[in-house]
Design a protein around this motif. Structure first.
Motif, PDB file in Angstrom:
ATOM      1  N   THR A   1      15.643  64.650  15.494  1.00 25.65           N
ATOM      2  CA  THR A   1      14.688  63.622  15.896  1.00 25.65           C
ATOM      3  C   THR A   1      14.506  62.651  14.740  1.00 25.65           C
ATOM      4  O   THR A   1      14.252  63.078  13.613  1.00 25.65           O
TER       5      THR A   1
ATOM      6  N   THR B   1      15.125  57.086  23.785  1.00 25.79           N
ATOM      7  CA  THR B   1      14.429  57.731  24.884  1.00 25.79           C
ATOM      8  C   THR B   1      12.929  57.540  24.744  1.00 25.79           C
ATOM      9  O   THR B   1      12.464  56.954  23.773  1.00 25.79           O
ATOM     10  N   ALA B   2      12.173  58.048  25.717  1.00 24.17           N
ATOM     11  CA  ALA B   2      10.711  58.039  25.653  1.00 24.17           C
ATOM     12  C   ALA B   2      10.185  59.156  26.545  1.00 24.17           C
ATOM     13  O   ALA B   2      10.824  59.523  27.541  1.00 24.17           O
ATOM     14  N   ASP B   3       9.025  59.683  26.181  1.00 25.97           N
ATOM     15  CA  ASP B   3       8.424  60.779  26.945  1.00 25.97           C
ATOM     16  C   ASP B   3       8.156  60.406  28.394  1.00 25.97           C
ATOM     17  O   ASP B   3       8.250  61.240  29.280  1.00 25.97           O
ATOM     18  N   TRP B   4       7.811  59.170  28.655  1.00 27.67           N
ATOM     19  CA  TRP B   4       7.403  58.731  29.985  1.00 27.67           C
ATOM     20  C   TRP B   4       8.575  58.332  30.877  1.00 27.67           C
ATOM     21  O   TRP B   4       8.395  57.998  32.039  1.00 27.67           O
ATOM     22  N   CYS B   5       9.788  58.358  30.345  1.00 21.34           N
ATOM     23  CA  CYS B   5      10.984  57.876  31.057  1.00 21.34           C
ATOM     24  C   CYS B   5      11.579  58.979  31.945  1.00 21.34           C
ATOM     25  O   CYS B   5      12.129  59.951  31.434  1.00 21.34           O
TER      26      CYS B   5
ATOM     27  N   CYS C   1      15.282  59.665  31.404  1.00 20.42           N
ATOM     28  CA  CYS C   1      15.521  60.378  30.145  1.00 20.42           C
ATOM     29  C   CYS C   1      15.347  61.886  30.346  1.00 20.42           C
ATOM     30  O   CYS C   1      16.060  62.681  29.745  1.00 20.42           O
ATOM     31  N   ARG C   2      14.409  62.270  31.184  1.00 20.75           N
ATOM     32  CA  ARG C   2      14.166  63.686  31.454  1.00 20.75           C
ATOM     33  C   ARG C   2      15.334  64.298  32.230  1.00 20.75           C
ATOM     34  O   ARG C   2      15.654  65.466  32.070  1.00 20.75           O
TER      35      ARG C   2
ATOM     36  N   GLU D   1      18.128  65.545  29.878  1.00 26.05           N
ATOM     37  CA  GLU D   1      17.778  66.588  28.904  1.00 26.05           C
ATOM     38  C   GLU D   1      18.483  67.926  29.129  1.00 26.05           C
ATOM     39  O   GLU D   1      18.988  68.511  28.170  1.00 26.05           O
TER      40      GLU D   1
ATOM     41  N   ASP E   1      12.690  57.955  19.528  1.00 23.50           N
ATOM     42  CA  ASP E   1      11.583  57.680  20.436  1.00 23.50           C
ATOM     43  C   ASP E   1      11.374  56.173  20.489  1.00 23.50           C
ATOM     44  O   ASP E   1      10.974  55.556  19.506  1.00 23.50           O
ATOM     45  N   ARG E   2      11.628  55.595  21.631  1.00 22.88           N
ATOM     46  CA  ARG E   2      11.543  54.150  21.808  1.00 22.88           C
ATOM     47  C   ARG E   2      10.167  53.615  21.451  1.00 22.88           C
ATOM     48  O   ARG E   2      10.041  52.541  20.876  1.00 22.88           O
ATOM     49  N   ASP E   3       9.124  54.350  21.767  1.00 28.58           N
ATOM     50  CA  ASP E   3       7.764  53.884  21.490  1.00 28.58           C
ATOM     51  C   ASP E   3       7.427  53.951  20.000  1.00 28.58           C
ATOM     52  O   ASP E   3       6.721  53.092  19.487  1.00 28.58           O
TER      53      ASP E   3
END
Length: 102
Positions: free
Chosen positions: A3, A23-27, A30-31, A34, A53-55
């Motif tokens: 990471t 990627t991003a957690d909300w995408c 992206c999930r 994984e 992490d894009r954010d």
């Protein structure tokens, strides 16, 4: 997969043989990738895979013209080898084909 923790770290990884996954957690797309990414990493073990992490690294995305996720950028010795950049969902086959062409 490693990471990204700093911009300086990205420069270090770029000097090796690396693939950055933006990627991003909300995408949701992206999930979807994984579960099979460990298999992709195993098949292309000569690369260091780094999740960005894009954010957290929005400026890195802007600097590298990454506006859709998930996206992949590959580097070796500081030079960009290739990019698989779009906002579309990606399959394992598409990702592996991109990596095989590098």
């Amino acid at each position: 997969m490693k990471t990204l923790e700093s911009i300086e770290q990205m420069e270090t990884y770029k000097n090796g043989k690396s693939v950055f996954l933006f990627t991003a957690d909300w995408c949701p797309d992206c999930r979807v990738i994984e579960p099979f990414m460990p298999e992709v990493e195993e098949k292309f073990a000569d690369y260091t895979f780094v999740m960005v992490d894009r954010d957290a690294f929005l400026q890195v995305c802007i600097d590298h013209d990454v506006f859709g996720i998930p996206s992949f950028l590959a580097f070796e010795n500081g030079e960009e080898l290739g990019r698989f950049v779009s906002k579309d969902r990606k399959t394992q086959e598409e990702i592996e084909a991109f990596l095989a062409e590098l």
